[in-house]
Motif scaffolding. Structure first.
Motif, PDB file in Angstrom:
ATOM      1  N   GLN A  74      -0.709   2.940  34.089  1.00 31.42           N
ATOM      2  CA  GLN A  74      -0.037   2.206  35.163  1.00 31.42           C
ATOM      3  C   GLN A  74      -0.834   2.311  36.464  1.00 31.42           C
ATOM      4  O   GLN A  74      -1.029   1.320  37.173  1.00 31.42           O
ATOM      5  CB  GLN A  74       1.383   2.723  35.369  1.00 31.42           C
ATOM      6  CG  GLN A  74       2.139   1.958  36.437  1.00 31.42           C
ATOM      7  CD  GLN A  74       3.526   2.518  36.703  1.00 31.42           C
ATOM      8  OE1 GLN A  74       3.809   3.678  36.404  1.00 31.42           O
ATOM      9  NE2 GLN A  74       4.390   1.695  37.257  1.00 31.42           N
ATOM     10  N   GLN A  75      -1.329   3.490  36.771  1.00 29.33           N
ATOM     11  CA  GLN A  75      -2.124   3.692  37.988  1.00 29.33           C
ATOM     12  C   GLN A  75      -3.414   2.889  37.921  1.00 29.33           C
ATOM     13  O   GLN A  75      -3.805   2.239  38.900  1.00 29.33           O
ATOM     14  CB  GLN A  75      -2.431   5.189  38.175  1.00 29.33           C
ATOM     15  CG  GLN A  75      -3.326   5.482  39.362  1.00 29.33           C
ATOM     16  CD  GLN A  75      -2.705   5.042  40.679  1.00 29.33           C
ATOM     17  OE1 GLN A  75      -1.508   5.179  40.884  1.00 29.33           O
ATOM     18  NE2 GLN A  75      -3.510   4.511  41.577  1.00 29.33           N
ATOM     19  N   THR A  76      -4.086   2.909  36.770  1.00 25.51           N
ATOM     20  CA  THR A  76      -5.325   2.146  36.600  1.00 25.51           C
ATOM     21  C   THR A  76      -5.062   0.659  36.776  1.00 25.51           C
ATOM     22  O   THR A  76      -5.815  -0.040  37.465  1.00 25.51           O
ATOM     23  CB  THR A  76      -5.951   2.414  35.217  1.00 25.51           C
ATOM     24  OG1 THR A  76      -6.242   3.805  35.113  1.00 25.51           O
ATOM     25  CG2 THR A  76      -7.229   1.622  35.018  1.00 25.51           C
ATOM     26  N   ALA A  77      -3.997   0.173  36.160  1.00 24.27           N
ATOM     27  CA  ALA A  77      -3.649  -1.248  36.289  1.00 24.27           C
ATOM     28  C   ALA A  77      -3.338  -1.600  37.735  1.00 24.27           C
ATOM     29  O   ALA A  77      -3.838  -2.604  38.255  1.00 24.27           O
ATOM     30  CB  ALA A  77      -2.469  -1.590  35.387  1.00 24.27           C
ATOM     31  N   SER A  78      -2.552  -0.766  38.398  1.00 21.19           N
ATOM     32  CA  SER A  78      -2.193  -1.034  39.801  1.00 21.19           C
ATOM     33  C   SER A  78      -3.409  -1.059  40.711  1.00 21.19           C
ATOM     34  O   SER A  78      -3.523  -1.916  41.584  1.00 21.19           O
ATOM     35  CB  SER A  78      -1.212   0.024  40.309  1.00 21.19           C
ATOM     36  OG  SER A  78       0.024  -0.096  39.661  1.00 21.19           O
ATOM     37  N   SER A  79      -4.318  -0.122  40.491  1.00 17.67           N
ATOM     38  CA  SER A  79      -5.501  -0.061  41.355  1.00 17.67           C
ATOM     39  C   SER A  79      -6.497  -1.185  41.062  1.00 17.67           C
ATOM     40  O   SER A  79      -7.464  -1.362  41.800  1.00 17.67           O
ATOM     41  CB  SER A  79      -6.184   1.304  41.240  1.00 17.67           C
ATOM     42  OG  SER A  79      -6.696   1.490  39.944  1.00 17.67           O
ATOM     43  N   ASN A  80      -6.248  -1.939  40.000  1.00 17.46           N
ATOM     44  CA  ASN A  80      -7.095  -3.083  39.655  1.00 17.46           C
ATOM     45  C   ASN A  80      -6.307  -4.393  39.718  1.00 17.46           C
ATOM     46  O   ASN A  80      -6.594  -5.345  38.988  1.00 17.46           O
ATOM     47  CB  ASN A  80      -7.698  -2.896  38.255  1.00 17.46           C
ATOM     48  CG  ASN A  80      -8.789  -1.845  38.261  1.00 17.46           C
ATOM     49  OD1 ASN A  80      -9.881  -2.073  38.752  1.00 17.46           O
ATOM     50  ND2 ASN A  80      -8.480  -0.672  37.729  1.00 17.46           N
ATOM     51  N   ASP A  81      -5.294  -4.417  40.588  1.00 19.84           N
ATOM     52  CA  ASP A  81      -4.467  -5.610  40.835  1.00 19.84           C
ATOM     53  C   ASP A  81      -3.623  -6.032  39.639  1.00 19.84           C
ATOM     54  O   ASP A  81      -3.182  -7.174  39.552  1.00 19.84           O
ATOM     55  CB  ASP A  81      -5.316  -6.794  41.318  1.00 19.84           C
ATOM     56  CG  ASP A  81      -6.071  -6.497  42.608  1.00 19.84           C
ATOM     57  OD1 ASP A  81      -5.545  -5.699  43.411  1.00 19.84           O
ATOM     58  OD2 ASP A  81      -7.167  -7.043  42.799  1.00 19.84           O
ATOM     59  N   GLY A  82      -3.415  -5.155  38.676  1.00 21.72           N
ATOM     60  CA  GLY A  82      -2.568  -5.436  37.525  1.00 21.72           C
ATOM     61  C   GLY A  82      -3.353  -5.757  36.271  1.00 21.72           C
ATOM     62  O   GLY A  82      -4.543  -6.052  36.314  1.00 21.72           O
ATOM     63  N   LEU A  83      -2.660  -5.687  35.153  1.00 18.95           N
ATOM     64  CA  LEU A  83      -3.257  -5.982  33.855  1.00 18.95           C
ATOM     65  C   LEU A  83      -3.128  -7.478  33.588  1.00 18.95           C
ATOM     66  O   LEU A  83      -2.033  -8.026  33.593  1.00 18.95           O
ATOM     67  CB  LEU A  83      -2.547  -5.185  32.752  1.00 18.95           C
ATOM     68  CG  LEU A  83      -3.048  -5.376  31.325  1.00 18.95           C
ATOM     69  CD1 LEU A  83      -4.484  -4.863  31.178  1.00 18.95           C
ATOM     70  CD2 LEU A  83      -2.126  -4.653  30.349  1.00 18.95           C
ATOM     71  N   GLU A  84      -4.241  -8.121  33.373  1.00 15.03           N
ATOM     72  CA  GLU A  84      -4.255  -9.552  33.058  1.00 15.03           C
ATOM     73  C   GLU A  84      -3.915  -9.776  31.589  1.00 15.03           C
ATOM     74  O   GLU A  84      -3.010 -10.529  31.256  1.00 15.03           O
ATOM     75  CB  GLU A  84      -5.639 -10.137  33.366  1.00 15.03           C
ATOM     76  CG  GLU A  84      -5.783 -11.610  33.063  1.00 15.03           C
ATOM     77  CD  GLU A  84      -5.066 -12.495  34.064  1.00 15.03           C
ATOM     78  OE1 GLU A  84      -4.624 -13.579  33.670  1.00 15.03           O
ATOM     79  OE2 GLU A  84      -4.939 -12.095  35.241  1.00 15.03           O
ATOM     80  N   LYS A  85      -4.668  -9.104  30.691  1.00 18.87           N
ATOM     81  CA  LYS A  85      -4.404  -9.233  29.259  1.00 18.87           C
ATOM     82  C   LYS A  85      -5.133  -8.148  28.489  1.00 18.87           C
ATOM     83  O   LYS A  85      -6.004  -7.465  29.017  1.00 18.87           O
ATOM     84  CB  LYS A  85      -4.797 -10.613  28.744  1.00 18.87           C
ATOM     85  CG  LYS A  85      -6.279 -10.922  28.777  1.00 18.87           C
ATOM     86  CD  LYS A  85      -6.517 -12.323  28.217  1.00 18.87           C
ATOM     87  CE  LYS A  85      -7.988 -12.676  28.272  1.00 18.87           C
ATOM     88  NZ  LYS A  85      -8.265 -13.952  27.627  1.00 18.87           N
ATOM     89  N   VAL A  86      -4.752  -8.031  27.230  1.00 20.37           N
ATOM     90  CA  VAL A  86      -5.382  -7.084  26.314  1.00 20.37           C
ATOM     91  C   VAL A  86      -6.072  -7.902  25.233  1.00 20.37           C
ATOM     92  O   VAL A  86      -5.444  -8.715  24.564  1.00 20.37           O
ATOM     93  CB  VAL A  86      -4.342  -6.135  25.669  1.00 20.37           C
ATOM     94  CG1 VAL A  86      -5.016  -5.179  24.702  1.00 20.37           C
ATOM     95  CG2 VAL A  86      -3.562  -5.379  26.732  1.00 20.37           C
ATOM     96  N   GLU A  87      -7.373  -7.692  25.080  1.00 22.80           N
ATOM     97  CA  GLU A  87      -8.127  -8.368  24.024  1.00 22.80           C
ATOM     98  C   GLU A  87      -8.415  -7.377  22.909  1.00 22.80           C
ATOM     99  O   GLU A  87      -8.710  -6.215  23.169  1.00 22.80           O
ATOM    100  CB  GLU A  87      -9.473  -8.893  24.551  1.00 22.80           C
ATOM    101  CG  GLU A  87      -9.368 -10.113  25.403  1.00 22.80           C
ATOM    102  CD  GLU A  87     -10.746 -10.650  25.819  1.00 22.80           C
ATOM    103  OE1 GLU A  87     -11.790 -10.052  25.469  1.00 22.80           O
ATOM    104  OE2 GLU A  87     -10.757 -11.666  26.515  1.00 22.80           O
ATOM    105  N   ILE A  88      -8.325  -7.857  21.691  1.00 24.16           N
ATOM    106  CA  ILE A  88      -8.685  -7.040  20.542  1.00 24.16           C
ATOM    107  C   ILE A  88     -10.134  -7.371  20.194  1.00 24.16           C
ATOM    108  O   ILE A  88     -10.455  -8.516  19.884  1.00 24.16           O
ATOM    109  CB  ILE A  88      -7.768  -7.328  19.337  1.00 24.16           C
ATOM    110  CG1 ILE A  88      -6.291  -7.125  19.721  1.00 24.16           C
ATOM    111  CG2 ILE A  88      -8.167  -6.460  18.149  1.00 24.16           C
ATOM    112  CD1 ILE A  88      -5.935  -5.754  20.234  1.00 24.16           C
TER     113      ILE A  88
END
Length: 132
Positions: A74-88
């Protein structure tokens, strides 16, 4: 009236089918786990983690570990303006058919990304992330 009933039946059936298939491929668990974690949804994230190999006295520690991981994501996502998507990137199922390694790429809204490999196992018929 009959059309509405048929449409409602089909919608409910499709929803039930999708829900029952959510554990159908090993890629589903890491993707759902990362999305829930980025949103800070600890309980939701825990649904995608297997606790099957933990003894009762280890459960508190294991769940605490998951909470810490969710907090970090959550902290990593927040510090990077949020999670856009997860690619496999890659998914390799073990010979036994009950374990897999899933390589993922987290794409953040600021354009940065992070690659990770997650081990998953079948737990009660559903693919889940393993901590061990």
């Amino acid at each position: 009236m009959l059309r509405r009933q048929v449409a409602l039946f089909l919608a409910v059936s499709a929803t039930a089918l999708l829900a029952s298939c959510s554990g159908g491929s090993p890629e589903n668990a890491p993707a759902a786990f990362y999305k829930a974690s980025a949103a800070g949804e600890v309980d939701k994230a825990m649904e995608y983690v297997s606790f099957a190999n933990f003894k009762a006295e280890e459960m508190v520690m294991a769940k605490g570990k998951v909470q810490m991981v969710v907090g970090r994501i959550q902290q990593t996502a927040s510090s990077n303006d949020g999670l856009e998507k997860v690619e496999i990137i890659e998914s390799v199922v073990g010979e036994d058919g009950n374990s897999a390694k899933v390589k993922t790429k987290l794409l953040f809204k600021n354009g940065k990304d992070k690659t990770d490999t997650v081990n998953v196992v079948k737990d009660d018929g559903k693919w889940k992330i393993t901590l061990k």
